[in-house]
Motif scaffolding. Structure first.
Motif, PDB file in Angstrom:
ATOM      1  N   ILE A  92     -16.376  11.543  -1.736  1.00 25.95           N
ATOM      2  CA  ILE A  92     -15.897  10.295  -1.148  1.00 25.95           C
ATOM      3  C   ILE A  92     -15.307   9.431  -2.260  1.00 25.95           C
ATOM      4  N   ASN A  93     -13.997   9.188  -2.211  1.00 23.30           N
ATOM      5  CA  ASN A  93     -13.324   8.341  -3.196  1.00 23.30           C
ATOM      6  C   ASN A  93     -11.959   7.957  -2.639  1.00 23.30           C
ATOM      7  N   PHE A  94     -11.165   7.297  -3.475  1.00 26.56           N
ATOM      8  CA  PHE A  94      -9.841   6.836  -3.047  1.00 26.56           C
ATOM      9  C   PHE A  94      -8.715   7.739  -3.544  1.00 26.56           C
ATOM     10  N   GLN A  95      -9.043   8.945  -3.961  1.00 30.28           N
ATOM     11  CA  GLN A  95      -8.055   9.794  -4.624  1.00 30.28           C
ATOM     12  C   GLN A  95      -7.097  10.504  -3.669  1.00 30.28           C
ATOM     13  N   LYS A  96      -7.372  10.473  -2.364  1.00 30.01           N
ATOM     14  CA  LYS A  96      -6.514  11.158  -1.400  1.00 30.01           C
ATOM     15  C   LYS A  96      -5.988  10.165  -0.345  1.00 30.01           C
ATOM     16  N   PRO A  97      -5.154   9.190  -0.748  1.00 29.57           N
ATOM     17  CA  PRO A  97      -4.618   8.235   0.227  1.00 29.57           C
ATOM     18  C   PRO A  97      -3.716   8.921   1.237  1.00 29.57           C
ATOM     19  N   GLN A  98      -3.838   8.546   2.509  1.00 33.46           N
ATOM     20  CA  GLN A  98      -3.049   9.193   3.551  1.00 33.46           C
ATOM     21  C   GLN A  98      -2.133   8.214   4.279  1.00 33.46           C
ATOM     22  N   GLN A  99      -2.691   7.261   5.009  1.00 32.19           N
ATOM     23  CA  GLN A  99      -1.860   6.421   5.856  1.00 32.19           C
ATOM     24  C   GLN A  99      -2.305   4.957   5.827  1.00 32.19           C
ATOM     25  N   CYS A 100      -1.333   4.074   6.043  1.00 33.55           N
ATOM     26  CA  CYS A 100      -1.559   2.658   6.308  1.00 33.55           C
ATOM     27  C   CYS A 100      -0.980   2.365   7.689  1.00 33.55           C
ATOM     28  N   GLU A 145       0.815  -1.215   0.000  1.00 29.47           N
ATOM     29  CA  GLU A 145       0.000   0.000   0.000  1.00 29.47           C
ATOM     30  C   GLU A 145       0.852   1.270   0.000  1.00 29.47           C
ATOM     31  N   ASP A 146       2.010   1.202   0.615  1.00 32.54           N
ATOM     32  CA  ASP A 146       2.925   2.343   0.630  1.00 32.54           C
ATOM     33  C   ASP A 146       3.477   2.611  -0.766  1.00 32.54           C
ATOM     34  N   LYS A 147       3.957   1.571  -1.424  1.00 32.19           N
ATOM     35  CA  LYS A 147       4.626   1.736  -2.710  1.00 32.19           C
ATOM     36  C   LYS A 147       3.652   1.888  -3.872  1.00 32.19           C
ATOM     37  N   LYS A 148       2.552   1.132  -3.851  1.00 31.69           N
ATOM     38  CA  LYS A 148       1.656   1.087  -5.005  1.00 31.69           C
ATOM     39  C   LYS A 148       0.454   2.018  -4.900  1.00 31.69           C
ATOM     40  N   VAL A 149       0.011   2.296  -3.673  1.00 29.70           N
ATOM     41  CA  VAL A 149      -1.229   3.049  -3.490  1.00 29.70           C
ATOM     42  C   VAL A 149      -0.980   4.461  -2.966  1.00 29.70           C
ATOM     43  N   GLY A 150       0.168   4.672  -2.332  1.00 33.64           N
ATOM     44  CA  GLY A 150       0.474   5.985  -1.788  1.00 33.64           C
ATOM     45  C   GLY A 150      -0.003   6.183  -0.369  1.00 33.64           C
ATOM     46  N   LEU A 151      -0.263   5.086   0.337  1.00 28.83           N
ATOM     47  CA  LEU A 151      -0.652   5.150   1.743  1.00 28.83           C
ATOM     48  C   LEU A 151       0.611   5.053   2.596  1.00 28.83           C
ATOM     49  N   ASP A 152       1.011   6.161   3.176  1.00 29.65           N
ATOM     50  CA  ASP A 152       2.250   6.203   3.946  1.00 29.65           C
ATOM     51  C   ASP A 152       2.161   5.321   5.187  1.00 29.65           C
ATOM     52  N   LYS A 153       3.219   4.586   5.468  1.00 30.11           N
ATOM     53  CA  LYS A 153       3.266   3.762   6.678  1.00 30.11           C
ATOM     54  C   LYS A 153       3.389   4.653   7.905  1.00 30.11           C
ATOM     55  N   LYS A 182     -21.639   2.738  -8.645  1.00 28.75           N
ATOM     56  CA  LYS A 182     -20.202   2.598  -8.419  1.00 28.75           C
ATOM     57  C   LYS A 182     -19.517   3.952  -8.579  1.00 28.75           C
ATOM     58  N   ILE A 183     -18.630   4.260  -7.611  1.00 30.15           N
ATOM     59  CA  ILE A 183     -17.903   5.530  -7.623  1.00 30.15           C
ATOM     60  C   ILE A 183     -16.430   5.346  -7.963  1.00 30.15           C
ATOM     61  N   ASP A 184     -15.798   4.333  -7.360  1.00 30.48           N
ATOM     62  CA  ASP A 184     -14.344   4.209  -7.474  1.00 30.48           C
ATOM     63  C   ASP A 184     -13.958   2.780  -7.104  1.00 30.48           C
ATOM     64  N   GLU A 185     -12.698   2.439  -7.320  1.00 30.83           N
ATOM     65  CA  GLU A 185     -12.172   1.163  -6.861  1.00 30.83           C
ATOM     66  C   GLU A 185     -10.687   1.300  -6.578  1.00 30.83           C
ATOM     67  N   ILE A 186     -10.171   0.384  -5.740  1.00 32.86           N
ATOM     68  CA  ILE A 186      -8.769   0.412  -5.366  1.00 32.86           C
ATOM     69  C   ILE A 186      -8.313  -1.018  -5.133  1.00 32.86           C
ATOM     70  N   PHE A 192      -6.582   1.782   6.953  1.00 37.87           N
ATOM     71  CA  PHE A 192      -6.222   2.718   5.897  1.00 37.87           C
ATOM     72  C   PHE A 192      -6.998   4.020   6.095  1.00 37.87           C
ATOM     73  N   LEU A 193      -6.302   5.153   5.980  1.00 36.59           N
ATOM     74  CA  LEU A 193      -6.932   6.458   6.105  1.00 36.59           C
ATOM     75  C   LEU A 193      -6.876   7.189   4.762  1.00 36.59           C
ATOM     76  N   PHE A 194      -8.028   7.769   4.382  1.00 33.10           N
ATOM     77  CA  PHE A 194      -8.137   8.519   3.134  1.00 33.10           C
ATOM     78  C   PHE A 194      -8.707   9.901   3.429  1.00 33.10           C
ATOM     79  N   GLY A 195      -8.177  10.910   2.757  1.00 32.35           N
ATOM     80  CA  GLY A 195      -8.700  12.251   2.903  1.00 32.35           C
ATOM     81  C   GLY A 195      -9.938  12.464   2.046  1.00 32.35           C
ATOM     82  N   ILE A 196     -10.770  13.428   2.457  1.00 32.82           N
ATOM     83  CA  ILE A 196     -11.971  13.805   1.714  1.00 32.82           C
ATOM     84  C   ILE A 196     -11.816  15.263   1.298  1.00 32.82           C
ATOM     85  N   GLU A 197     -11.911  15.505   0.002  1.00 31.97           N
ATOM     86  CA  GLU A 197     -11.751  16.858  -0.524  1.00 31.97           C
ATOM     87  C   GLU A 197     -13.033  17.280  -1.227  1.00 31.97           C
TER      88      GLU A 197
END
Length: 276
Positions: free
Chosen positions: A230-238, A22-30, A190-194, A221-226
């Protein structure tokens, strides 16, 4: 005895999970936090699969498939205060519970391991009467086990559902759908997928609607909302948690997350207290 062995082996498997993919492929920082065990749920809650807060001091939990149509209200340490029967409801495969800003409670009877159910239901309970939201997925393919669901939350008059895949690849798809919170028959949009190296088992949205959390077996997993999208476009943390069969999560204010596992443990951590 066999059950204890299976739980032991499952615990070892969960302990070995990492956030590397998730860190390398999705952008969710450890990230690391100090996780505390708060208590243990009452024995009547044998398969805790959902979690919601009732006010400042009490937790609402539900049992998984085959249990009663009951909400269990406990202290934060797990002491049972009361059992709340939900009228005009049955528990075929309850997987999640959430509440809206108007006092309504939603219970997801949408467990669908084989992706074959035709009676997917969300119960909407206002404290007296119970109504049903029944739905289908527009893209479900016969023979593909990709439309199980154990996670949802409410915001903006809508319910956001996160699916769980049982297909064999280690990296699995999680799809995000939305429904209206109004009773009746609906087709989920359907809105998004990850793609995650995890199966999503619970979800929650932060009270200020600027972040949401997904829990799996061993990770959060934490995702931001902008702009309220609501989607997976703002990955934050794993966050690695490794606390056995974790299936329920809820926010407690803006910085604290509470989660439970099916072994009845209650845990919490604060996102403003990181470890080195």
């Amino acid at each position: 005895m066999i059950y204890r062995v299976l739980i032991f082996l499952f615990g070892i498997k969960v302990a070995l999970v990492t956030c590397q993919y998730e860190d390398k492929k999705v952008g969710l920082d450890k990230e690391k936090y100090r996780i505390r065990k708060w208590g243990k749920l009452d024995k009547s809650i044998s398969e805790a699969s959902g979690l919601a807060l009732n006010g400042e001091y009490l937790l609402w939990s539900i049992n998984d498939s085959g249990g009663g149509a009951i909400i269990y209200e406990t202290t934060r340490e797990g002491v049972l205060k009361r059992e709340i029967p939900i009228p005009q409801a049955s528990n075929k495969d309850w997987e999640e519970i959430c509440r809206d800003d108007n006092g309504n409670t939603y219970i997801g009877d949408f467990g669908n391991n084989n992706s074959t159910r035709k009676d997917l239901t969300i119960y909407k309970w206002d404290g007296s009467k119970t109504e049903r939201i029944q739905f289908t997925y527009p893209d479900q393919i016969e023979g593909k086990k990709e439309h199980d669901c154990e996670a949802f939350f409410w915001t903006k008059d809508s319910l956001y559902l996160f699916t769980k895949s049982w297909e064999s690849p280690a990296v699995k798809v999680c799809r995000l759908y939305v429904l209206s919170d109004q009773p009746g028959l609906q087709v989920a949009k359907k809105i998004d997928e990850i793609w995650l190296k995890a199966q999503i088992t619970g979800a929650a949205i932060r009270p200020d609607k600027k972040q949401f959390a997904l829990i799996s077996y061993g990770k959060i997993f934490l995702f931001g909302i902008e702009n309220q999208n609501i989607n997976f476009q703002k990955p934050q943390q794993c966050i690695k948690i490794a606390k056995k069969q974790t299936e329920a999560i809820s926010y407690d204010g803006l910085t604290r997350l509470i989660f439970t596992n099916e072994q009845r443990g209650i845990f919490a951590f604060d996102t403003d207290l990181t470890l080195p």
